[in-house]
Design an enzyme around this catalytic site. Structure first.
Site, PDB file in Angstrom:
ATOM      1  CG  HIS A 470      30.616  88.751  27.258  1.00  0.00           C
ATOM      2  ND1 HIS A 470      30.974  89.976  26.754  1.00  0.00           N
ATOM      3  CD2 HIS A 470      30.482  87.932  26.174  1.00  0.00           C
ATOM      4  CE1 HIS A 470      31.036  89.911  25.426  1.00  0.00           C
ATOM      5  NE2 HIS A 470      30.740  88.675  25.058  1.00  0.00           N
ATOM      6  CD  GLU A 471      30.407  84.199  26.308  1.00  0.00           C
ATOM      7  OE1 GLU A 471      29.496  83.993  25.467  1.00  0.00           O
ATOM      8  OE2 GLU A 471      31.460  84.802  26.012  1.00  0.00           O
ATOM      9  CG  HIS A 474      26.364  86.495  23.781  1.00  0.00           C
ATOM     10  ND1 HIS A 474      26.064  87.400  22.783  1.00  0.00           N
ATOM     11  CD2 HIS A 474      27.717  86.552  23.934  1.00  0.00           C
ATOM     12  CE1 HIS A 474      27.186  87.975  22.354  1.00  0.00           C
ATOM     13  NE2 HIS A 474      28.197  87.486  23.041  1.00  0.00           N
TER      14      HIS A 474
END
Length: 682
Positions: A470-471, A474
């Site tokens: 997820h990160e 980003h």
């Protein structure tokens, strides 16, 4: 202090110009903040005193592209507040308390400067022949000033100053209170019998924490790598209750860290700010610049999800109740424990079975390898790049043609001065300077993953692998940025679009082709068995409806606070229980409170925007369906995703970007299909 001794005065945005964490001192921040404000004011005076007719070049971008201009204030602010979340201490907290009101006052001085706004207004009215990106920057600039009070009369501007300065200080206090409360609690165990049910990894981690704190036995904390295994595996119901209540009553106690009044005041301050600017509610103010556009659309999304998922969630809850073999009610501190039992019963699968295959260094290789396979980029660890803590790893990132792309920092484990949760941030954004040089970004992901112990390396859960992905999603949004202006690059997009790249990457976590690239047993080197992967895939929707309702409940709570038209005078705890009731299964406890630790909506920029996670989940499921159709490693599809979404930042409306990638607008159908949910016919 002389400028010659302050590292911030020698940073200029070149590829190798990373933050010199190894020689930064607290006084460097304090001095650089004040000098940065002075330079900012000097630049503004230069702009408003320019005798030439206001133009896009001499008014909007004279700072972004001025040759030799270095935005000192932005750089020192970025570094300081990133560290305040990732590696703070009492001295930094004290400086934050001192500098925050000064920074807010300065921001107000800029946005409420009538002469500066008049130049911007004239450019906005009379601009000629701008590119789409230039037009977006101009619109953002003009709207930013208007939304910050530029059209108010003097009395209104003064009132806005007071409200925003108070809100900024309370947001800071909220975060500092939360960190102190979370780190203050420990569950200390010295009786071996009270460790019953806990797996070896949890025991070793708790023993290491005890040793680090100079205690005997085992110590459990409220950090997720400690808290979650205890709630999942411990047979000691009373201890589970103790730990659960400690976590869920944070910042409600009668002490200096109580956040209840702070939350009430923040809710009212934001409502007052919005109404001063001409909006009925703070949500109306926020949604003016969101894909959702209005509260009606937000509630439609949340209500549609409740209608679609609640019947299945009720069935999931009933399965847990049947497994619960006691006369009493199934309580919140029982849910994790019996959810694990149910997962074992249905799929013979739990997190501990997978840990040996998710050793951190291998997961890193797997995630980097995924980026290489999709986009052709490579990562090279560089130990010469200074970091702010020994846990942090620094990498240089190279594009598929071998050119330098970015610097990537990864900060993996919990520690005393670090906020909970996980996030991505930047130490330097991407932009193209006046000479045409593409200044590349320095991005960072910060997480709280399982730590190594004295006997074992860091072995992650599948959920932690998903968090990393997820990160990392980003960070790809930041690293692939390729825009002219820094304020439009990378993750500088509307908040209900920013989670698309991150949630998109989570989809790979259960894909067999991806797991085969890195999931090897840390002791034997054997690949994760096909049969185990099959169980992972079969269980992907285990309790998915319950998880969806949990996220929806947070969205409902957020909207309940920020759609208030009148002063908020309710008691926080009972208001919370009522606000999210239609998405809650089971009884609610009278003393627990989410609001006082809900950083996203109180101090993290998601106020009236928490629905964004579910909004973006619709997008990510829809987008990944394209990859599933064309091939999950299809480089042509990945290049299109990079070109149309990841590289564009906020240069165009997000729906335009999405349609450029997909060829049409997203629907909820892909999400429902992914979660195995069938719409009920009405």
């Amino acid at each position: 202090m002389s400028e010659h001794h302050n590292p911030f005065f020698f940073l200029n945005g070149k590829p190798d110009d990373t933050v010199p964490f190894d020689c930064l001192r607290l006084e460097d921040f304090a001095y650089a903040f004040m000098e940065g404000i002075r330079r900012d004011n000097e630049q503004i005076e230069k702009t408003i005193n320019n005798p030439e007719k206001p133009t896009f070049d001499n008014t909007i971008i004279n700072t972004e592209e001025d040759e030799g201009y270095y935005d000192l204030l932005s750089r020192v602010s970025t570094v300081f507040f990133n560290l305040l979340s990732a590696e703070t201490n009492d001295e930094m907290d004290a400086l934050a308390q001192k500098i925050q009101p000064i920074l807010t006052q300065h921001a107000n001085d800029v946005r409420l400067n009538p002469r500066l706004f008049e130049r911007i207004r004239k450019v906005h009215l009379h601009h000629r022949k701008l590119t789409a990106e230039e037009k977006m920057l101009l619109d953002n600039c003009y709207d930013g000033f208007v939304r910050s009070g530029a059209l108010l009369d003097e009395a209104g501007k003064q009132k806005l100053r007071e409200l925003t300065e108070e809100a900024s200080m309370l947001s800071l206090q909220f975060s500092q209170n939360l960190l102190k409360e979370q780190k203050a609690f420990t569950l200390d165990i010295t009786d071996e019998a009270q460790m019953d049910g806990l797996p070896e990894t949890a025991r070793e981690a708790a023993a290491l924490t005890a040793k680090e704190q100079g205690k005997q036995g085992w110590v459990f904390t409220l950090d997720m790598p400690s808290y979650s295994p205890f709630m999942t595996y411990s047979t000691q119901r009373e201890l589970r209750k103790q730990l659960y209540m400690a976590r869920n009553t944070i910042c409600t106690h009668d002490n200096a860290e109580n956040n209840i009044d702070i939350c009430k005041r923040l809710i009212n301050l934001r409502r007052e700010i919005a109404q001063l600017l001409g909006y009925k509610t703070y949500a109306d103010y926020v949604l003016k610049r969101r894909m959702a556009t209005n509260t009606r659309n937000v509630y439609k999304l949340l209500d549609d999800l409740i209608d679609a998922y609640k019947p299945t969630a009720i069935k999931e809850r009933e399965e847990l109740r049947k497994l619960f073999d006691k006369q009493e009610k199934l309580m919140p501190w029982d849910v994790g424990f019996y959810t694990h039992k149910l997962q074992m019963k249905k799929y013979n699968l739990d997190a501990e079975m997978l840990r040996p295959y998710f050793e951190l260094s291998q997961v890193i290789k797997g995630v980097f390898g995924l980026a290489n396979r999709l986009y052709g980029i490579t990562f090279k660890e560089n130990n010469d790049i200074p970091v702010y803590h020994p846990d942090v790893k620094a990498y240089e990132v190279f594009d598929k043609d071998g050119s330098y792309l970015a610097v990537f920092y990864a900060d993996f484990h919990p520690r005393k001065g670090k906020q909970g949760g996980a996030w991505m941030t930047e130490y330097q954004g991407q932009y193209i300077d006046k000479k045409g040089e593409n200044v590349r970004p320095h991005v960072s992901v910060v997480m709280n993953l399982t730590k190594p112990t004295e006997d074992k390396p860091a072995l992650l859960t599948l959920s932690e692998v998903e968090t990393f992905l997820h990160e990392f999603g980003h960070s790809l949004h930041g690293m692939f940025a390729n825009t002219r202006f820094e304020s439009l690059s990378g993750t500088n997009v509307w908040w209900d679009f920013v989670e698309l790249p991150s949630q998109f990457m989570e989809n790979f976590a259960i894909e067999k082709e991806f797991l085969r690239t890195f999931a090897f047993h840390y002791q034997t080197g054997e690949p994760i068995p096909d049969e185990l992967i099959s169980r992972i895939v079969k269980s992907r929707n285990f309790m998915a409806a319950t998880a969806c309702l949990r996220q929806v409940s947070f969205g409902l709570l957020d909207m309940a606070y920020y759609t208030k038209k009148e002063a908020f005078t309710d008691d926080i705890i009972p208001f919370e229980k009522k606000a999210w009731k239609k998405a809650i299964l089971g009884d609610q406890l009278p003393d627990t409170c989410m609001t006082v630790q809900f950083s996203h909506i109180m101090a993290g920029g998601y106020a009236a925007g928490y629905y964004s996670y579910k909004w973006a989940e619709v997008l990510d499921a829809d987008a990944f369906s394209v990859f599933k159709k064309e091939g999950i490693f299809n480089q042509g599809t990945a290049q299109r995703f990079r070109d149309q979404i990841l590289s564009k930042g906020g240069t165009e409306h997000p729906m335009t970007l999405y349609k450029n990638f997909k060829g049409g607008e997203p629907t909820i159908d892909a999400l429902l299909k992914r979660n195995g949910i069938k719409r009920s016919k009405k």
